[in-house]
Design an enzyme around this catalytic site. Sequence first.
Site, PDB file in Angstrom:
ATOM      1  N   ARG A 180      46.134  43.638  33.105  1.00 42.40           N
ATOM      2  CA  ARG A 180      44.851  44.294  33.328  1.00 42.40           C
ATOM      3  C   ARG A 180      45.089  45.793  33.371  1.00 42.40           C
ATOM      4  NH1 ARG A 180      44.118  42.955  39.850  1.00 42.40           N
ATOM      5  NH2 ARG A 180      45.741  44.396  40.513  1.00 42.40           N
TER       6      ARG A 180
ATOM      7  N   TYR B 226      31.433  42.646  54.121  1.00 37.63           N
ATOM      8  CA  TYR B 226      32.335  42.631  52.968  1.00 37.63           C
ATOM      9  C   TYR B 226      32.776  44.064  52.683  1.00 37.63           C
ATOM     10  CZ  TYR B 226      33.390  42.735  47.921  1.00 37.63           C
ATOM     11  OH  TYR B 226      33.958  42.954  46.693  1.00 37.63           O
TER      12      TYR B 226
ATOM     13  N   ASP C   3      24.921  45.282  30.309  1.00 39.16           N
ATOM     14  CA  ASP C   3      24.040  45.108  31.463  1.00 39.16           C
ATOM     15  C   ASP C   3      22.594  44.889  31.053  1.00 39.16           C
ATOM     16  OD1 ASP C   3      26.152  45.359  33.188  1.00 39.16           O
ATOM     17  OD2 ASP C   3      25.720  47.424  33.773  1.00 39.16           O
TER      18      ASP C   3
END
Length: 393
Positions: A107, A221, A320
């Site tokens: 990655r 979170y 998107d």
Amino acid sequence: MTRTSPTLPVIILGAGMVGLTLAQALKKAGIPYEVYERDSAADTEKGRGWALTVHWALNALEECLPAELFNRLEEIQVDPTLDDSRRFCFLDLSTAIPKYVIPPSKRLRVNRRLLGNLLGEGLDINYNKTLSSFHVSPETPDSVTVTFTDGTSTTGCLLVGTDGRNSKTRRLLLGEEAGALNPLPVRSIGTTITMTPEQFAPIREIDPLLFQGSHPETGVYMWFSLVSSPTINGSKDTPNPFYEGQLIQSWLYKSEKDAVPETDADRLALFKNNAQHFQRRLREAIETLPEDSKVLHIKLVDWVPVDWDNRGGRVTLAGDAAHAMTSYRGEAFNHGVADAAMLSRNIIAAWTNPGMTGGIADAPDSPIVSKRAKIAREARDARARAKLSEIAV
């Protein structure tokens, strides 16, 4: 494109990452294109904040880009000194101990601003062009005409809306109601943290690049990722080298008491309060945020794709605009690159194969709709599962 309009360009609306990737793929194949962007060049660059990860779509990105650009991706990593094939951790924020570990894979974690600049190299981009309407005439079904709010227009063989999550192309294509974004019952705030090497060291112990997690009691979170290192932000050989990081918090919205405050100062106070019960290294990093920090209210929305009327194959969506999704899975850019690769393959095939009687009109939307709908729903569900289970990134 049909054989009767061989020179009409592909019109790309939106000079974001996906639009630029598609434009590079078309340019690489020698296919005419036109890119239009609503914002000015300066505003477009300013809006490219923070960082993103390219992982499973690396091969698709390589397919789209000329070799000289693809080979420079490693130079714009947030920390080029790292071998970014590391594991990805989801932490218990009360202990900073991993609850789940996703195995290492290839990655690249890259700086968004530098990536946008790289993808735009060599492309002709028309700025300050806001979409007003598009039209496919029965008299000329092999073309689409796009009109802008400044009164100008252009005609092409295909219109690809890559104009972001609040896509005007999508809303014109489906109507305002069907094309509207879906607000999610989650609230989120984010900020940038600047750290000396000494301040970064405790975070680096957890992971030098990125991690996320949730607190088992509060359900808050948090996401951390490195945005820049001295190697790429120009501070390496100065008396004051520094690192920049991205910090995001989110929590479920159940009542008005869970609302995001109106001011930066109040949002910063909430950011620090949310971290009170985090493990010491995480808590202390957040406590060092200066009082004048800009803390953004990140509005979490999505749009799950449905079948659309592509006007005889002359209008489609990507990125998107086609499947706005939350960031919890870290996959939005990767799906956008996959869209660009798939569309470019179909466009190239139509351009070079006279046997495709419908030309561009034969290029299917269905892979974008069916697969991305599933992924958008999974990204929506990921936040709800974050407290208890692994997020597959």
